[in-house]
Scaffold this active site. Structure first.
Site, short mmCIF file in Angstrom:
data_model
loop_
_atom_site.label_atom_id
_atom_site.label_comp_id
_atom_site.label_asym_id
_atom_site.label_seq_id
_atom_site.Cartn_x
_atom_site.Cartn_y
_atom_site.Cartn_z
CE1 TYR A 49 15.26 -18.49 -21.31
CE2 TYR A 49 15.09 -20.54 -20.17
CZ TYR A 49 15.19 -19.53 -20.17
OH TYR A 49 15.31 -18.78 -18.81
CB CYS A 85 -0.83 -0.03 1.24
SG CYS A 85 -2.04 -1.22 1.13
#
Length: 562
Positions: free
Chosen positions: A259, A3
């Protein structure tokens, strides 16, 4: 956590088994948000509390939905904390033993505190013997040796390297994408030799890029006479992967996105069959989106990491639910229609995994949900679907990151810096969803940030949690020196990888040589890597690669250059 304002939440269970909540905040708006949640859930049954999901809050259209650091995250993060406290109180009421916490390291400006034996093993090497560091620096300086190492190297090695870097600048620890570039910079600065600490394909990448940059005379060395393999590299050299490439070669306008965690032989063989570009976990989505934008009827064949392939598909499927404007922020050439149209032409290999990231399965996810759902969650792109979904949900509410090792490190640094900027006492908890060797670089970065802000007065603690699963125990071969299983009662526990193992590699190494690897020249194997470097620099696939895609019969022959 998560927050923008400080929030305090308290939860109890009354005699009737109903949840009682109270909350407060130093922000009037945030206090109002919390008051709404409390008014709805205070007095509810535990089942009713847990039935409310974070997606339900998004429909309220409060704050800035979609913005990673908006006020709307307060609704989400406080609700998740309510869930966590509710589960703990229910378990306590039922007399269930609490989950054993994962081991962790707590980092402060003054030092490090290890919780659990696994964390103690990681912390042991963070402060190396200065005499060993001095001895290493003297050799490197005398011989003009640069060192590039991967984040997943042994903590003992990384601890010494981090200390030596203060006296010899030509030491760099990073993800595999940056290692070769760092080696080029070291060569430019006069290093005559480069030592690569990592698995074999990393050494091959460094050799290829140094040659391409004109530093053929700079020697490249690895630290073992034995081959140091990896489960993904093994998967890409298997007969089934060869069949996968054969199918790709028969499909019109195909591109093989491989990859980077594969051998040069694999890259060479693949590029002989189908145009190939390498990728890393940090650029794979952008590579695929750019390829489809340059060749609209393209077929993309990704491999060999099956988890990453599945996760890429999930990311693209989620994009179909975004607005065209949101998609354009990710890639300007795409919208919902283009993403929908490319999905049927995106293929991925079904039988390749990193044995380290494979461990982040349902057991680990269940414990994270119970004990760490309100912590910051990090996950490598190679983790299984359960962990990936959990991290993506955390990312949506500003509490997580999914990506490469460098993405994970940057996320942790960013959140720590935000806490320092607020200049209030705080405890930040990060679940490390990748190989535990990452912790050495994380500790160094976090301590640097905390030390630089020590005079500010705020007391910031940063906790790195290691999600160690019981499945993380793997057996070793009889040829493994100095390692043997431990017997506890009737159960035999094999050795836990992590400290001694590298990026998904077995402790004893040993990539099998694939009989299907037939190629004209190893130089062909460098081309997919160079294609990726072109993409990284220009954000476009090179014209040479596009020509090879549109003219399959020309692959490997003389074609226009760019």
């Amino acid at each position: 956590m998560g927050c923008t304002a400080q929030v305090w939440l308290e939860a109890t269970m009354d005699k009737d088994g109903r949840m009682r909540f109270s909350a407060d905040s130093d922000s009037e708006i945030t206090r109002g948000f919390c008051s709404c949640l409390v008014s709805v859930l205070d007095g509810a049954t535990p089942e009713e509390v847990l039935a409310v999901k974070t997606d339900d809050l998004a429909a309220l259209n409060v704050g800035l939905p979609g913005a990673q650091r908006s006020r709307v995250n307060t609704w989400h993060n406080v609700l998740v904390s309510m869930h966590k406290k509710t589960k703990a109180l229910v378990a306590e009421r039922q007399g269930k033993p609490p989950f054993e916490p994962f081991p962790s390291l707590v980092i402060t400006a003054d030092g490090i505190h290890a919780k659990g034996s696994y964390a103690e093993a990681q912390a042991r090497y963070l402060f190396p013997d200065e005499s060993k560091v001095e001895e290493l620096v003297n050799v490197l300086r005398e011989k003009k040796i640069g060192i590039v190492a991967h984040f997943y190297m042994d903590p003992e090695v990384q601890g010494i390297l981090n200390a030596a870097k203060k006296h010899w600048p030509h030491i760099h620890i990073s993800d595999s994408l940056v290692m070769a570039d760092s080696a080029v910079n070291m060569a430019k600065d006069g290093c005559e030799f480069i030592t690569v600490l990592g698995v074999d394909f990393m050494s091959e990448n460094v050799r290829a890029i140094l040659d391409q940059a004109g530093f053929q005379k700079v020697g490249v060395y690895r630290m073992s006479d034995e081959r140091i393999g990896c489960s993904l590299a093994d998967a890409a050299s298997s007969p089934s992967y060869m069949s996968y490439l054969e199918a790709a070669s028969r499909s019109p306008q195909s591109l093989h996105v491989v990859y980077i965690n594969t051998s040069l032989e694999t890259k060479a063989y693949a590029h002989e069959l189908v145009p190939t570009i390498t990728c890393t976990s940090s650029n794979v989505v952008q590579t695929i989106l750019q390829a489809f934008s340059q060749v609209p009827e393209l077929n993309v064949w990704y491999g060999p990491d099956s988890y990453m392939g599945a996760n890429i598909r999930v990311v693209l499927e989620q994009m179909t639910k975004m607005t065209d404007e949101e998609i354009a922020e990710i890639h300007p050439a795409h919208d919902r229609d283009s993403i929908r149209s490319l999905l049927p032409r995106l293929h991925y290999y079904q039988d390749g995994t990193c044995i380290v990231h494979h461990l982040f399965g349902s057991e680990v996810v269940n414990r994270i949900n119970e004990m760490y759902c309100d912590a910051f969650l990090t996950a490598h792109f190679e983790v299984p679907g359960e962990m990936f979904a959990l991290a993506m949900e955390a990312k949506r509410r500003g509490m997580g990151v999914v990506g490469s090792t460098q993405n994970i490190l940057d996320f942790i640094k960013q959140r720590v810096q935000e806490a320092l900027d607020r200049n209030v006492n705080d405890h930040l908890q990060f679940v490390l969803g990748t190989e535990s060797g990452m912790v050495t670089s994380i500790v160094a970065a976090v301590r640097s940030l905390l030390s630089s802000a020590k005079s500010g007065g705020a007391n910031i603690n940063v906790e790195i949690v290691f999600p160690v699963s019981s499945d993380s125990m793997t057996s070793t071969s009889n040829s493994s020196p100095g390692v043997s299983p431990i017997k506890m009662g009737d159960v035999i526990l094999p050795v836990i990888p992590g400290v001694a193992s590298g990026e998904g590699c077995s402790i004893h190494g040993g990539c099998a040589s694939c009989p299907y690897m037939k190629m004209n020249s190893l130089n062909v194997g460098c081309e997919p890597i160079l294609h990726m470097r072109h993409f990284q620099a220009s954000k476009k696939l090179p014209e040479k690669l596009i020509f090879q895609i549109c003219n399959p019969s020309s692959n490997g022959k003389s074609v226009p250059t760019s």
